[in-house]
Scaffold this motif. Structure first.
Motif, short mmCIF file in Angstrom:
data_model
loop_
_atom_site.label_atom_id
_atom_site.label_comp_id
_atom_site.label_asym_id
_atom_site.label_seq_id
_atom_site.Cartn_x
_atom_site.Cartn_y
_atom_site.Cartn_z
N ILE A 105 7.36 6.08 -7.20
CA ILE A 105 7.64 7.38 -7.81
C ILE A 105 8.95 7.92 -7.26
CG2 ILE A 105 5.21 7.96 -8.18
CD1 ILE A 105 5.55 9.77 -5.59
N ARG A 106 9.41 9.00 -7.88
CA ARG A 106 10.62 9.67 -7.43
C ARG A 106 10.24 10.98 -6.72
NH1 ARG A 106 12.93 10.05 -13.29
NH2 ARG A 106 10.67 10.26 -13.58
N ALA A 117 0.65 5.71 2.71
CA ALA A 117 -0.67 6.33 2.88
C ALA A 117 -0.64 7.85 2.91
CB ALA A 117 -1.33 5.79 4.15
N PRO A 118 0.37 8.52 3.53
CA PRO A 118 0.34 9.99 3.57
C PRO A 118 0.69 10.68 2.26
CG PRO A 118 1.65 9.05 5.38
CD PRO A 118 1.44 7.98 4.38
N SER A 119 1.07 9.92 1.24
CA SER A 119 1.47 10.52 -0.01
C SER A 119 0.31 11.31 -0.63
CB SER A 119 1.93 9.44 -1.00
OG SER A 119 2.15 10.00 -2.28
N GLY A 120 0.59 12.56 -1.01
CA GLY A 120 -0.44 13.39 -1.64
C GLY A 120 -0.38 13.36 -3.16
N PHE A 121 0.52 12.55 -3.71
CA PHE A 121 0.69 12.43 -5.16
C PHE A 121 -0.24 11.33 -5.64
CE2 PHE A 121 3.83 11.64 -8.80
CZ PHE A 121 3.41 12.76 -9.49
N TYR A 141 7.21 16.11 -5.54
CA TYR A 141 7.09 14.94 -6.40
C TYR A 141 7.62 15.24 -7.81
CZ TYR A 141 3.83 13.98 -2.62
OH TYR A 141 3.26 13.81 -1.39
N CYS A 142 8.13 14.22 -8.45
CA CYS A 142 8.65 14.37 -9.80
C CYS A 142 7.49 14.40 -10.80
CB CYS A 142 9.60 13.21 -10.11
SG CYS A 142 10.38 13.31 -11.73
N GLY A 143 7.34 15.52 -11.51
CA GLY A 143 6.21 15.69 -12.42
C GLY A 143 6.16 14.65 -13.53
N ALA A 144 7.32 14.15 -13.96
CA ALA A 144 7.35 13.17 -15.03
C ALA A 144 6.65 11.86 -14.62
CB ALA A 144 8.79 12.88 -15.44
N ASP A 145 6.55 11.63 -13.30
CA ASP A 145 5.92 10.39 -12.81
C ASP A 145 4.40 10.46 -12.83
OD1 ASP A 145 8.33 9.15 -12.44
OD2 ASP A 145 8.50 9.69 -10.32
N GLY A 152 1.02 7.49 -5.38
CA GLY A 152 2.46 7.42 -5.60
C GLY A 152 3.19 6.99 -4.34
N GLU A 153 4.00 5.95 -4.46
CA GLU A 153 4.76 5.43 -3.33
C GLU A 153 6.16 6.05 -3.33
OE1 GLU A 153 6.80 1.27 -1.74
OE2 GLU A 153 5.45 1.24 -3.47
#
Length: 330
Positions: A196-197, A153-157, A95-99, A117-118
């Motif tokens: 998110i990116r 749903a599986p996003s861990g961000f 995942y992009c930390g800036a997001d 985060g999508e």
């Protein structure tokens, strides 16, 4: 306002620096940002790497206990350290930390309790066509089960407010991502998603060895969580389907019986009886499960108040390493 960013780690010596360098150092509305890793029994130099990079806190297990256990240990440590907002991200720099600023903004503005985060799944090059379709299918199933509107749903961000984190429970030992959404939906928490990116892939996923294995484990988590948090609907739906099937087979037998040819359809009578009996018993299980679920809600309220007294009444009375040591000794 204190933000702690937690990163579950298992043999992440090679990628941890990428993730660390990508983390934000300042976010408007946040006074303090700290970084924490959960070392899930790593066999490489992950812990030493984290110390060299300057991570503020380290929660460490002597052996690998899985993503779900690590996630909850990290949440416990962050709450004890006085976090007002907790962000969970991955050590492989997916995942992009800036997001992270996008994640915490709805919580800062008091518009959400949990923010997910999508990812741009359809545009992610290292996702196969099959994986993209299964991701969409799985997210749809979770949306139905949780009555939320979470596209990934599986996003861990993710970001959690302090109050929400104190109410979180993860029962399964596989992953926290799906169960926490179902729990949040059942508890009427405000769940939001933000686009998110993602960064290029640095290593293959370690959560599953194959897509079919991941689907099987995820389906087990969804079914178990739905049965636990919404037992009346879950069991009554199954029971009614069996009951209606039994009723249909029974009516079919009666039609043949009144036509004078029922003697050759005794098997239908037996099947109808079995289906009706199992259907009735399943509905009864749903009623009993609903009673148990009501008691579980009371216990969750008690647990929340105990946690609130523990975390807020005696802040930082126990270090993350102490908490990990207690976890190891259980």
């Amino acid at each position: 306002m204190k933000l702690i960013i937690q990163i579950p780690c298992y043999n992440e010596e090679e990628t941890l620096e990428l993730a660390y360098n990508d983390l934000p150092r300042h976010i408007d509305g946040i006074d303090t940002i700290e970084y924490l890793i959960i070392n899930d029994g790593s066999k490489d130099k992950t812990v030493q790497k984290a110390r060299d990079l300057g991570f503020h806190h380290i929660v460490s297990f002597r052996r690998n206990k899985g993503l779900a256990r690590g996630f909850m240990a990290g949440m416990d440590a962050c709450l004890r350290l006085g976090a007002d907002i907790i962000v969970n991200t991955d050590a492989d720099n997916q995942y992009c930390g800036a997001d992270i600023e996008k994640l915490v903004r709805p919580i800062l503005e008091r518009k959400a309790d949990m923010v997910i985060g999508e990812r741009p799944i359809d545009e992610t090059e290292h996702f196969s066509w099959k994986k993209k379709k299964f991701q969409h299918l799985g997210s749809w199933v979770v949306r139905v089960a949780s009555r939320t509107d979470v596209p990934d749903a599986p996003s861990g961000f993710r970001a959690y407010s302090r109050e929400t984190a104190m109410r979180m429970n993860v029962v399964n030992e596989y992953t926290y991502t799906l169960e926490t959404i179902i729990q949040a939906g059942q508890s009427k928490m405000a769940v939001a998603s933000v686009p998110i990116r993602t960064n290029p892939e640095t290593r293959p996923s370690r959560l599953f060895s194959s897509m079919w294995r991941y689907m099987k484990r995820s389906a087990s988590v969804i079914i178990r969580s739905t049965a636990m948090y919404r037992p009346l609907q879950f069991f009554c739906t199954i029971g009614l389907i069996l009951f209606v099937l039994g009723l249909a087979v029974g009516i079919r037998f009666l039609v043949y019986f009144f036509m004078g040819t029922g003697g050759g359809h005794v098997q239908s009578l037996i099947l109808a009886s079995v289906l009706l009996m199992i259907g009735f018993q399943t509905i009864t299980l749903g009623l009993l499960g609903d009673t148990i679920a009501a008691n579980r809600k009371l216990l969750e309220d008690v647990q929340y108040h105990v946690r609130k007294m523990d975390y807020d009444g005696n802040p930082e009375t126990q270090t993350p390493d102490d908490a990990a040591q207690e976890e190891q000794e259980k």
